[in-house]
Design a protein around this motif. Structure first.
Motif, PDB file in Angstrom:
ATOM      1  N   ARG A 186     -55.304  22.735   7.167  1.00  0.00           N
ATOM      2  CA  ARG A 186     -53.942  23.095   6.766  1.00  0.00           C
ATOM      3  C   ARG A 186     -53.407  22.026   5.816  1.00  0.00           C
ATOM      4  O   ARG A 186     -53.979  20.945   5.686  1.00  0.00           O
ATOM      5  N   VAL A 187     -52.261  22.311   5.207  1.00  0.00           N
ATOM      6  CA  VAL A 187     -51.493  21.276   4.523  1.00  0.00           C
ATOM      7  C   VAL A 187     -50.544  20.741   5.583  1.00  0.00           C
ATOM      8  O   VAL A 187     -49.772  21.504   6.182  1.00  0.00           O
ATOM      9  N   HIS A 188     -50.621  19.436   5.863  1.00  0.00           N
ATOM     10  CA  HIS A 188     -49.819  18.847   6.940  1.00  0.00           C
ATOM     11  C   HIS A 188     -48.337  18.952   6.594  1.00  0.00           C
ATOM     12  O   HIS A 188     -47.918  18.547   5.509  1.00  0.00           O
ATOM     13  N   PRO A 189     -47.519  19.496   7.513  1.00  0.00           N
ATOM     14  CA  PRO A 189     -46.095  19.695   7.214  1.00  0.00           C
ATOM     15  C   PRO A 189     -45.308  18.397   7.050  1.00  0.00           C
ATOM     16  O   PRO A 189     -44.255  18.391   6.412  1.00  0.00           O
ATOM     17  N   LYS A 190     -45.785  17.290   7.598  1.00  0.00           N
ATOM     18  CA  LYS A 190     -45.048  16.026   7.485  1.00  0.00           C
ATOM     19  C   LYS A 190     -45.527  15.186   6.309  1.00  0.00           C
ATOM     20  O   LYS A 190     -44.720  14.533   5.651  1.00  0.00           O
ATOM     21  N   SER A 191     -46.846  15.180   6.041  1.00  0.00           N
ATOM     22  CA  SER A 191     -47.378  14.316   4.979  1.00  0.00           C
ATOM     23  C   SER A 191     -47.660  15.065   3.681  1.00  0.00           C
ATOM     24  O   SER A 191     -47.796  14.440   2.630  1.00  0.00           O
ATOM     25  N   GLY A 192     -47.775  16.398   3.753  1.00  0.00           N
ATOM     26  CA  GLY A 192     -48.104  17.177   2.568  1.00  0.00           C
ATOM     27  C   GLY A 192     -49.566  17.063   2.145  1.00  0.00           C
ATOM     28  O   GLY A 192     -49.943  17.545   1.076  1.00  0.00           O
ATOM     29  N   ASN A 205     -53.726  17.735   2.446  1.00  0.00           N
ATOM     30  CA  ASN A 205     -54.711  18.689   2.968  1.00  0.00           C
ATOM     31  C   ASN A 205     -55.412  18.021   4.140  1.00  0.00           C
ATOM     32  O   ASN A 205     -55.931  16.918   4.007  1.00  0.00           O
ATOM     33  N   TYR A 258     -43.161  16.489  17.545  1.00  0.00           N
ATOM     34  CA  TYR A 258     -43.039  17.668  16.681  1.00  0.00           C
ATOM     35  C   TYR A 258     -44.172  18.659  16.914  1.00  0.00           C
ATOM     36  O   TYR A 258     -44.219  19.715  16.296  1.00  0.00           O
ATOM     37  N   PHE A 276     -51.025  20.749  15.492  1.00  0.00           N
ATOM     38  CA  PHE A 276     -51.566  21.911  14.795  1.00  0.00           C
ATOM     39  C   PHE A 276     -52.101  22.867  15.865  1.00  0.00           C
ATOM     40  O   PHE A 276     -52.826  22.455  16.765  1.00  0.00           O
ATOM     41  N   GLU A 277     -51.712  24.150  15.802  1.00  0.00           N
ATOM     42  CA  GLU A 277     -52.021  25.093  16.877  1.00  0.00           C
ATOM     43  C   GLU A 277     -53.493  25.147  17.283  1.00  0.00           C
ATOM     44  O   GLU A 277     -53.800  25.141  18.476  1.00  0.00           O
TER      45      GLU A 277
END
Length: 136
Positions: A75-81, A83, A121, A124-125
């Motif tokens: 995924r693209v990490h939601p906190k760091s942006g 990959n 937070y 990742f699921e």
């Protein structure tokens, strides 16, 4: 200097290392935004895949020899942006310690119930699902 997009920066590979009913987590010396506690991880180098990077980073950061068991997702990490790729790993030898003192402040083997305290937070699921199935 301009900011690079996630696609222009090297991907990050994280090792999800489970041993004796706990998962290995490390605390970075310098937080990346809200990220402080995380899994052993680092940039994927030229010529290696994400599984190889997860194994190498674990050895470099915590002195633990592991083998890649299976990929858990990307995924693209939601906190760091960045990959991100995640790989389930098994310990083959060694004892975890802070091997990379420049990057890491400490490490902990964490029980499933204690993960939300370190990562409020959420995970990742696919990583959470893997940990839910192996940490009983």
């Amino acid at each position: 200097m301009t900011e690079q997009t996630a696609a222009e920066r090297p991907g990050i590979s994280a090792a999800i290392v489970v041993h004796e009913n706990r998962v290995l987590m490390v605390r970075r010396r310098i937080s990346e935004g809200q990220l402080s506690w995380q899994f052993p991880a680092g940039e994927i180098e030229d010529g290696e895949n994400s599984e190889q990077a997860a194994v190498r980073e674990t050895q470099e950061e915590v002195g633990l020899a592991v083998t890649a068991v299976k990929p858990l997702g990307e995924r693209v990490h939601p906190k760091s942006g960045r990959n991100m790729s995640y790989t389930a790993c098994a310990v083959t030898s060694g004892t975890a310690y802070v091997a990379d003192k420049d990057e890491l402040a400490e490490l902990q083997w964490v029980a499933l119930a204690d993960i939300p305290e370190l990562v409020p937070y959420g995970l990742f699921e696919p990583v959470q699902a893997h940990l839910d199935s192996v940490l009983t």
